[in-house]
Design a protein around this motif. Structure first.
Motif, PDB file in Angstrom:
ATOM      1  N   TYR A  56      -8.114  -6.229 -10.301  1.00  0.00           N
ATOM      2  CA  TYR A  56      -7.833  -5.132  -9.365  1.00  0.00           C
ATOM      3  C   TYR A  56      -7.192  -3.915 -10.006  1.00  0.00           C
ATOM      4  CZ  TYR A  56      -8.842  -8.723  -5.937  1.00  0.00           C
ATOM      5  OH  TYR A  56      -9.461  -9.709  -5.209  1.00  0.00           O
ATOM      6  N   GLY A  57      -6.750  -4.009 -11.244  1.00  0.00           N
ATOM      7  CA  GLY A  57      -6.112  -2.874 -11.909  1.00  0.00           C
ATOM      8  C   GLY A  57      -4.715  -2.619 -11.388  1.00  0.00           C
ATOM      9  N   SER A  58      -4.116  -1.546 -11.833  1.00  0.00           N
ATOM     10  CA  SER A  58      -2.744  -1.218 -11.434  1.00  0.00           C
ATOM     11  C   SER A  58      -2.655   0.278 -11.143  1.00  0.00           C
ATOM     12  CB  SER A  58      -1.780  -1.598 -12.560  1.00  0.00           C
ATOM     13  OG  SER A  58      -2.094  -0.844 -13.720  1.00  0.00           O
ATOM     14  N   PRO A  59      -1.613   0.730 -10.431  1.00  0.00           N
ATOM     15  CA  PRO A  59      -0.574  -0.072  -9.775  1.00  0.00           C
ATOM     16  C   PRO A  59      -1.164  -0.883  -8.621  1.00  0.00           C
ATOM     17  CG  PRO A  59      -0.083   2.307  -9.655  1.00  0.00           C
ATOM     18  CD  PRO A  59      -1.413   2.176 -10.244  1.00  0.00           C
ATOM     19  N   LEU A  60      -0.452  -1.949  -8.268  1.00  0.00           N
ATOM     20  CA  LEU A  60      -0.953  -2.878  -7.255  1.00  0.00           C
ATOM     21  C   LEU A  60       0.229  -3.614  -6.633  1.00  0.00           C
ATOM     22  CD1 LEU A  60      -3.550  -4.521  -6.207  1.00  0.00           C
ATOM     23  CD2 LEU A  60      -3.158  -6.030  -8.161  1.00  0.00           C
ATOM     24  N   PHE A  61       0.259  -3.628  -5.303  1.00  0.00           N
ATOM     25  CA  PHE A  61       1.267  -4.447  -4.618  1.00  0.00           C
ATOM     26  C   PHE A  61       0.680  -5.833  -4.366  1.00  0.00           C
ATOM     27  CE2 PHE A  61       2.942  -0.257  -3.379  1.00  0.00           C
ATOM     28  CZ  PHE A  61       4.307  -0.449  -3.579  1.00  0.00           C
ATOM     29  N   ILE A  62       1.441  -6.874  -4.684  1.00  0.00           N
ATOM     30  CA  ILE A  62       0.979  -8.249  -4.452  1.00  0.00           C
ATOM     31  C   ILE A  62       2.060  -8.994  -3.667  1.00  0.00           C
ATOM     32  CG2 ILE A  62       0.095 -10.365  -5.525  1.00  0.00           C
ATOM     33  CD1 ILE A  62      -0.209  -8.692  -8.161  1.00  0.00           C
ATOM     34  N   TYR A  63       1.649  -9.648  -2.579  1.00  0.00           N
ATOM     35  CA  TYR A  63       2.598 -10.396  -1.750  1.00  0.00           C
ATOM     36  C   TYR A  63       2.232 -11.879  -1.699  1.00  0.00           C
ATOM     37  CZ  TYR A  63       2.967  -5.598   0.001  1.00  0.00           C
ATOM     38  OH  TYR A  63       3.081  -4.235   0.097  1.00  0.00           O
TER      39      TYR A  63
ATOM     40  N   ARG B 163      14.082  -6.662   5.646  1.00  0.00           N
ATOM     41  CA  ARG B 163      14.170  -6.922   4.210  1.00  0.00           C
ATOM     42  C   ARG B 163      14.234  -8.418   3.878  1.00  0.00           C
ATOM     43  NH1 ARG B 163      16.676  -3.105   0.771  1.00  0.00           N
ATOM     44  NH2 ARG B 163      17.717  -2.305   2.626  1.00  0.00           N
ATOM     45  N   SER B 164      15.052  -9.156   4.650  1.00  0.00           N
ATOM     46  CA  SER B 164      15.254 -10.565   4.297  1.00  0.00           C
ATOM     47  C   SER B 164      14.033 -11.417   4.627  1.00  0.00           C
ATOM     48  CB  SER B 164      16.505 -11.109   4.998  1.00  0.00           C
ATOM     49  OG  SER B 164      16.453 -10.838   6.387  1.00  0.00           O
ATOM     50  N   ILE B 165      13.028 -10.843   5.289  1.00  0.00           N
ATOM     51  CA  ILE B 165      11.787 -11.601   5.509  1.00  0.00           C
ATOM     52  C   ILE B 165      10.731 -11.257   4.455  1.00  0.00           C
ATOM     53  CG2 ILE B 165       9.825 -11.903   7.078  1.00  0.00           C
ATOM     54  CD1 ILE B 165      11.745 -12.149   9.337  1.00  0.00           C
ATOM     55  N   VAL B 166      10.559  -9.949   4.183  1.00  0.00           N
ATOM     56  CA  VAL B 166       9.458  -9.597   3.266  1.00  0.00           C
ATOM     57  C   VAL B 166       9.906  -9.165   1.866  1.00  0.00           C
ATOM     58  CG1 VAL B 166       7.717  -9.048   5.005  1.00  0.00           C
ATOM     59  CG2 VAL B 166       9.354  -7.282   4.317  1.00  0.00           C
ATOM     60  N   GLY B 167      11.202  -8.846   1.712  1.00  0.00           N
ATOM     61  CA  GLY B 167      11.675  -8.267   0.441  1.00  0.00           C
ATOM     62  C   GLY B 167      11.261  -9.048  -0.792  1.00  0.00           C
ATOM     63  N   THR B 168      11.597 -10.340  -0.806  1.00  0.00           N
ATOM     64  CA  THR B 168      11.337 -11.132  -2.014  1.00  0.00           C
ATOM     65  C   THR B 168       9.870 -11.557  -2.142  1.00  0.00           C
ATOM     66  OG1 THR B 168      11.927 -13.123  -0.781  1.00  0.00           O
ATOM     67  CG2 THR B 168      13.678 -12.102  -2.083  1.00  0.00           C
ATOM     68  N   SER B 169       9.060 -11.211  -1.146  1.00  0.00           N
ATOM     69  CA  SER B 169       7.661 -11.684  -1.170  1.00  0.00           C
ATOM     70  C   SER B 169       6.748 -10.800  -2.011  1.00  0.00           C
ATOM     71  CB  SER B 169       7.095 -11.730   0.254  1.00  0.00           C
ATOM     72  OG  SER B 169       6.746 -10.421   0.678  1.00  0.00           O
ATOM     73  N   GLY B 170       7.226  -9.612  -2.405  1.00  0.00           N
ATOM     74  CA  GLY B 170       6.297  -8.656  -3.013  1.00  0.00           C
ATOM     75  C   GLY B 170       6.668  -8.201  -4.413  1.00  0.00           C
ATOM     76  N   ILE B 171       5.630  -7.960  -5.227  1.00  0.00           N
ATOM     77  CA  ILE B 171       5.844  -7.355  -6.544  1.00  0.00           C
ATOM     78  C   ILE B 171       4.945  -6.128  -6.669  1.00  0.00           C
ATOM     79  CG2 ILE B 171       6.511  -9.498  -7.716  1.00  0.00           C
ATOM     80  CD1 ILE B 171       3.675  -9.749  -8.785  1.00  0.00           C
ATOM     81  N   LEU B 172       5.355  -5.220  -7.534  1.00  0.00           N
ATOM     82  CA  LEU B 172       4.511  -4.061  -7.844  1.00  0.00           C
ATOM     83  C   LEU B 172       4.097  -4.185  -9.308  1.00  0.00           C
ATOM     84  CD1 LEU B 172       3.273  -1.230  -7.332  1.00  0.00           C
ATOM     85  CD2 LEU B 172       5.513  -0.255  -7.878  1.00  0.00           C
ATOM     86  N   LEU B 173       2.790  -4.305  -9.495  1.00  0.00           N
ATOM     87  CA  LEU B 173       2.242  -4.447 -10.846  1.00  0.00           C
ATOM     88  C   LEU B 173       2.023  -3.061 -11.447  1.00  0.00           C
ATOM     89  CD1 LEU B 173       0.685  -6.408 -12.913  1.00  0.00           C
ATOM     90  CD2 LEU B 173      -1.366  -5.606 -11.730  1.00  0.00           C
ATOM     91  N   THR B 174       2.386  -2.909 -12.698  1.00  0.00           N
ATOM     92  CA  THR B 174       2.187  -1.620 -13.356  1.00  0.00           C
ATOM     93  C   THR B 174       1.810  -1.852 -14.822  1.00  0.00           C
ATOM     94  OG1 THR B 174       3.201   0.545 -13.813  1.00  0.00           O
ATOM     95  CG2 THR B 174       4.641  -1.356 -13.988  1.00  0.00           C
TER      96      THR B 174
END
Ligand code: LLP
Length: 407
Positions: A22-29, A272-283
């Protein structure tokens, strides 16, 4: 997120595979992480209580669907967030509408959508809701959002409960609205609400606000209002670096103890406390550049993709996607945007070279939702990973999307 033999994974998929596809940048949850975080609340509350996920933290419809299936309600702050929830199949009787500047159209939509409650933030807003309800010949259930004047000690931009903030009602306005609504057949005051701010690690601050609003609710009941709900807002923090995170279990168990002798139902609005730790931003690292004694890693994600570091000096953990065999060095991570403030992380020790991938951790909340097209940059795609399946839940923007409204 886990690392196996130096490889970073989201659930069962190596991030490097997603980077190549998918390339970058990319949000992944990770959907499992969202589910677990939600259940931390849901498993603690009583049947009659509600978790209303704060949509502003991450409003992707697929994430709303996931949460709705798990039984979540929603806290919205705009007509469009409300429409997202309805589109995601949310139970309208589990939607509360907060926000200080609800327009005529937004209030009309909320009333016509028959949601659980509109949370009133000023006397003017009360009057506007009353007028629209009369026009539509409807009776509307409302909450009074109180400003309890409690400081939480997080960043000044995310404190909302101090006396001089724009949010909530003071006691005088509460009395005024109480009087006005008693004689108004179109408005029922059903709840008292508050939200004192975000990234709170001490549950006691939220409990303090609960005690404050309960007193007001008791008084309103005494004045003849049929109140059912106490809405304690969201606000529990997560661990970005070494700060303590808030604990939903502790919070909810204390709330239950405090309300044991009463018949109030509780609403909690975590984001935040539901989704915060679920996501990364790939770069991706584009270049390594030296400037005096500084070493920059120039990356392909900028402050337009993740504004928290530039706006709040927020710290997000950065990790290599694969462990390279180069020496570790200390870098500032600079984005492509033409602003000196476009530094997403400072003084990070990393083993990287150009074309390597990195991720910013804990960006599931207030990440993609706060992104922009500044510098005509295209917003990244978003993926939701469930076990070994990655689903595109938002495609990457293209140039045509960017200029679509300008022709
Ligand atoms: N309820 C209301 C009425 C709110 O205003 C908010 C957040 C929440 C619930 C959810 O709060 P949470 O559980 O996510 O802390 N952009 C900032 C955060 C702004 C929060 C605004 N209100 C950041 O990136 O840190």
């Amino acid at each position: 997120m886990k690392t196996i033999d130096g490889q970073l994974f989201v659930e069962n998929i190596p991030v490097i595979e997603l980077a190549k596809e998918y390339g970058s940048p990319l949000f992944i949850y990770s959907s499992k992480e969202i589910e677990n975080n939600f259940l931390n609340y849901k498993n603690e509350i009583r049947d009659k209580d509600l978790v209303c996920y704060a949509v502003k933290a991450n409003s992707n419809i697929h994430i709303l669907k996931l949460l709705s299936h798990l039984g979540s309600g929603f806290d919205v702050v705009s007509g469009n967030e409300l429409q997202r929830c309805l589109l995601a199949g949310a139970d309208r009787k589990k939607i509360v509408f907060s926000g200080v500047a609800k327009s005529h159209e937004e209030i009309k939509l909320a009333i016509e959508s028959d949601i659980l409650s509109i949370n009133i933030e000023s006397v003017g807003e009360f009057q506007r809701i009353a007028a629209i309800a009369k026009e539509l010949n409807k009776t509307v259930n409302c909450a009074l959002r109180i400003n309890p004047d409690i400081k939480i000690g997080s960043h000044k931009y995310i404190e909302t409960g101090s006396k001089t903030s724009k949010f909530g009602l003071d006691k005088e306005s509460v009395s005024k609205i109480s009087e006005l609504s008693k004689s108004n057949e179109h408005i029922n005051i059903k709840a008292v609400a508050c939200h004192i701010g975000s990234q709170i690690s001490d549950e006691n601050l939220i409990l303090k606000s609960l005690i404050y609003i309960k007193e007001i609710a008791d008084q309103l009941k005494g004045e003849g209002h049929e109140l059912n709900f106490l809405d304690i807002g969201g606000g529990l923090g997560i661990q970005y670096k070494d700060e303590e995170k808030g604990d939903p279990k502790i919070l909810i168990s204390e709330v239950k103890t405090l309300l044991k002798e009463t018949d109030y139902q509780v609403i909690v609005e975590p984001g935040r406390s539901i989704v915060g730790t679920s996501g990364i931003l790939l770069t991706k690292v584009e270049y390594i550049k030296e400037a005096g004694e500084k070493k920059f890693a120039i990356i392909d994600a900028g402050m337009n993709d993740l504004i928290r570091p530039s706006l709040y000096e927020a710290w997000h953990k950065v990790r290599e996607v694969e462990e390279g065999d180069v020496e570790s060095e200390t870098y500032d991570l600079a984005g492509p945007v033409c602003e000196t403030g476009d530094i997403l992380a400072r003084d990070r020790s990393l083993k990287i070279q150009p074309n390597d991938y990195l991720v910013f951790m804990d960006v599931g909340a207030y990440g993609s939702v706060m992104s922009s097209n500044y510098n005509s940059r295209l917003k990244p795609a978003e993926l939701l990973v469930t076990k070994d399946v990655a689903k595109v839940i938002k495609r990457k923007e293209n140039f045509e999307d960017l200029i679509a409204l300008e022709s």
